[in-house]
Scaffold this motif. Structure first.
Motif, PDB file in Angstrom:
ATOM      1  N   ASN A  29      31.147  46.998  29.600  1.00 55.56           N
ATOM      2  CA  ASN A  29      31.802  47.338  30.824  1.00 55.56           C
ATOM      3  C   ASN A  29      30.832  48.005  31.814  1.00 55.56           C
ATOM      4  O   ASN A  29      30.899  47.346  32.883  1.00 55.56           O
ATOM      5  CB  ASN A  29      33.045  48.153  30.830  1.00 55.56           C
ATOM      6  CG  ASN A  29      34.102  47.618  29.826  1.00 55.56           C
ATOM      7  OD1 ASN A  29      33.976  46.364  29.730  1.00 55.56           O
ATOM      8  ND2 ASN A  29      34.961  48.360  29.615  1.00 55.56           N
ATOM      9  N   LEU A  30      29.999  49.014  31.641  1.00 54.24           N
ATOM     10  CA  LEU A  30      28.945  49.323  32.606  1.00 54.24           C
ATOM     11  C   LEU A  30      28.044  48.130  32.796  1.00 54.24           C
ATOM     12  O   LEU A  30      27.743  48.112  33.831  1.00 54.24           O
ATOM     13  CB  LEU A  30      28.300  50.556  31.801  1.00 54.24           C
ATOM     14  CG  LEU A  30      29.174  51.677  31.625  1.00 54.24           C
ATOM     15  CD1 LEU A  30      28.434  52.907  30.681  1.00 54.24           C
ATOM     16  CD2 LEU A  30      29.671  52.675  32.927  1.00 54.24           C
ATOM     17  N   SER A  31      27.568  47.609  31.908  1.00 51.35           N
ATOM     18  CA  SER A  31      26.587  46.461  31.890  1.00 51.35           C
ATOM     19  C   SER A  31      27.149  45.644  32.975  1.00 51.35           C
ATOM     20  O   SER A  31      26.456  45.023  33.871  1.00 51.35           O
ATOM     21  CB  SER A  31      26.097  45.696  30.716  1.00 51.35           C
ATOM     22  OG  SER A  31      25.436  46.782  30.106  1.00 51.35           O
ATOM     23  N   ALA A  32      28.382  45.248  32.853  1.00 51.50           N
ATOM     24  CA  ALA A  32      29.103  44.093  33.827  1.00 51.50           C
ATOM     25  C   ALA A  32      28.978  44.710  35.462  1.00 51.50           C
ATOM     26  O   ALA A  32      28.734  43.839  36.217  1.00 51.50           O
ATOM     27  CB  ALA A  32      30.579  43.499  33.411  1.00 51.50           C
ATOM     28  N   SER A  89      35.500  41.300  38.022  1.00 52.90           N
ATOM     29  CA  SER A  89      36.466  41.101  36.942  1.00 52.90           C
ATOM     30  C   SER A  89      35.966  41.069  35.771  1.00 52.90           C
ATOM     31  O   SER A  89      36.673  40.660  34.731  1.00 52.90           O
ATOM     32  CB  SER A  89      37.005  39.428  37.540  1.00 52.90           C
ATOM     33  OG  SER A  89      36.086  38.781  37.413  1.00 52.90           O
ATOM     34  N   LYS A  90      34.505  40.965  35.601  1.00 52.44           N
ATOM     35  CA  LYS A  90      34.064  41.285  34.179  1.00 52.44           C
ATOM     36  C   LYS A  90      33.914  42.506  33.648  1.00 52.44           C
ATOM     37  O   LYS A  90      33.499  42.776  32.497  1.00 52.44           O
ATOM     38  CB  LYS A  90      32.754  40.580  34.392  1.00 52.44           C
ATOM     39  CG  LYS A  90      32.274  39.200  34.621  1.00 52.44           C
ATOM     40  CD  LYS A  90      31.058  38.904  34.706  1.00 52.44           C
ATOM     41  CE  LYS A  90      31.084  37.311  35.099  1.00 52.44           C
ATOM     42  NZ  LYS A  90      29.950  36.692  35.338  1.00 52.44           N
ATOM     43  N   ALA A  91      34.741  43.496  34.326  1.00 54.98           N
ATOM     44  CA  ALA A  91      35.015  44.921  33.843  1.00 54.98           C
ATOM     45  C   ALA A  91      36.244  45.277  34.238  1.00 54.98           C
ATOM     46  O   ALA A  91      36.764  44.440  35.024  1.00 54.98           O
ATOM     47  CB  ALA A  91      33.852  45.966  34.495  1.00 54.98           C
ATOM     48  N   PRO A  92      36.898  46.348  33.477  1.00 52.40           N
ATOM     49  CA  PRO A  92      38.580  46.445  33.567  1.00 52.40           C
ATOM     50  C   PRO A  92      38.656  46.752  35.086  1.00 52.40           C
ATOM     51  O   PRO A  92      37.744  47.630  35.665  1.00 52.40           O
ATOM     52  CB  PRO A  92      38.461  47.713  32.793  1.00 52.40           C
ATOM     53  CG  PRO A  92      37.431  47.587  31.823  1.00 52.40           C
ATOM     54  CD  PRO A  92      36.273  47.101  32.439  1.00 52.40           C
ATOM     55  N   ALA A  93      39.621  46.488  35.543  1.00 48.07           N
ATOM     56  CA  ALA A  93      40.188  46.898  37.141  1.00 48.07           C
ATOM     57  C   ALA A  93      40.391  48.449  36.908  1.00 48.07           C
ATOM     58  O   ALA A  93      40.782  48.881  35.830  1.00 48.07           O
ATOM     59  CB  ALA A  93      41.306  46.086  37.401  1.00 48.07           C
ATOM     60  N   PRO A  94      39.992  49.019  38.157  1.00 42.50           N
ATOM     61  CA  PRO A  94      40.505  50.431  38.020  1.00 42.50           C
ATOM     62  C   PRO A  94      42.047  50.745  37.798  1.00 42.50           C
ATOM     63  O   PRO A  94      42.784  50.056  38.221  1.00 42.50           O
ATOM     64  CB  PRO A  94      40.169  50.789  39.367  1.00 42.50           C
ATOM     65  CG  PRO A  94      38.956  50.017  39.925  1.00 42.50           C
ATOM     66  CD  PRO A  94      39.578  48.505  39.175  1.00 42.50           C
ATOM     67  N   PRO A 123      38.010  43.479  29.534  1.00 39.43           N
ATOM     68  CA  PRO A 123      38.701  42.908  31.060  1.00 39.43           C
ATOM     69  C   PRO A 123      39.170  41.550  30.649  1.00 39.43           C
ATOM     70  O   PRO A 123      40.080  41.302  31.464  1.00 39.43           O
ATOM     71  CB  PRO A 123      37.277  42.914  31.609  1.00 39.43           C
ATOM     72  CG  PRO A 123      36.223  42.845  30.680  1.00 39.43           C
ATOM     73  CD  PRO A 123      36.534  43.634  29.360  1.00 39.43           C
ATOM     74  N   SER A 124      38.934  40.834  29.462  1.00 34.28           N
ATOM     75  CA  SER A 124      39.329  39.389  29.556  1.00 34.28           C
ATOM     76  C   SER A 124      40.927  39.526  28.938  1.00 34.28           C
ATOM     77  O   SER A 124      41.781  38.727  29.346  1.00 34.28           O
ATOM     78  CB  SER A 124      38.574  38.827  28.405  1.00 34.28           C
ATOM     79  OG  SER A 124      38.781  39.300  27.104  1.00 34.28           O
ATOM     80  N   SER A 125      41.119  40.626  28.254  1.00 36.61           N
ATOM     81  CA  SER A 125      42.734  40.795  27.735  1.00 36.61           C
ATOM     82  C   SER A 125      43.421  42.052  28.354  1.00 36.61           C
ATOM     83  O   SER A 125      44.765  42.279  28.177  1.00 36.61           O
ATOM     84  CB  SER A 125      42.824  40.766  26.344  1.00 36.61           C
ATOM     85  OG  SER A 125      42.158  42.079  25.899  1.00 36.61           O
ATOM     86  N   ASN A 126      42.591  43.066  28.953  1.00 33.14           N
ATOM     87  CA  ASN A 126      43.206  44.220  29.560  1.00 33.14           C
ATOM     88  C   ASN A 126      43.886  44.927  28.700  1.00 33.14           C
ATOM     89  O   ASN A 126      44.620  45.830  28.721  1.00 33.14           O
ATOM     90  CB  ASN A 126      44.207  43.959  30.696  1.00 33.14           C
ATOM     91  CG  ASN A 126      44.415  44.878  31.720  1.00 33.14           C
ATOM     92  OD1 ASN A 126      43.489  45.798  31.953  1.00 33.14           O
ATOM     93  ND2 ASN A 126      45.491  45.278  32.096  1.00 33.14           N
TER      94      ASN A 126
END
Length: 126
Positions: free
Chosen positions: A57-60, A8-13, A37-40
């Motif tokens: 996002n990649l790091s997450a 959940s720390k990166a955007p959902a697909p 990802p926190s606000s989408n």
């Protein structure tokens, strides 16, 4: 054996794909765009801000799988316009100290949600 990675720390697909797939010691991370990802919501202030969000996002996703940026062996950068290359390259490069991953950068006709930058990676543990 194939293992699906999701955080959940990166955007959902935004389609029928996984954030990452691990096979043995190799991790294949799907292209990430500048969604917070926190606000989408998209982060589209500047191409530099967009690029930093992509790297976060990649790091997450890497972290969720127990990897780090140092494990990246290959990156593909997709740009909406090749004139953005110098700015994106500077941000991307700031995340590495040495032993840079192999990489290609290509300009494409369009990217999801009208973003300027998308990056996908392959990471591997020894």
């Amino acid at each position: 054996m194939k293992k699906i990675i999701n955080t959940s720390k990166a955007p959902a697909p935004i389609g029928p794909y996984s954030q990452a797939v691990q096979i043995d010691q190799t991790l294949y991370v799907s292209g990430q765009i500048a969604i917070d990802p926190s606000s989408n919501e998209l982060v589209m202030g500047s191409v530099e801000e967009e690029s930093h969000q992509v790297m976060r996002n990649l790091s997450a996703v890497l972290s969720e799988a127990g990897y780090s940026l140092e494990n990246i062996v290959k990156a593909t950068i997709f740009l909406s316009d090749m004139t953005l290359f110098p700015k994106v390259n500077e941000v991307y490069g700031s995340y590495f100290n040495s032993d840079f991953p192999a990489r290609e950068t290509v300009a494409v006709a369009g990217l999801p949600k009208g973003v300027n930058v998308e990056i996908s990676i392959i990471a591997c543990k020894d």
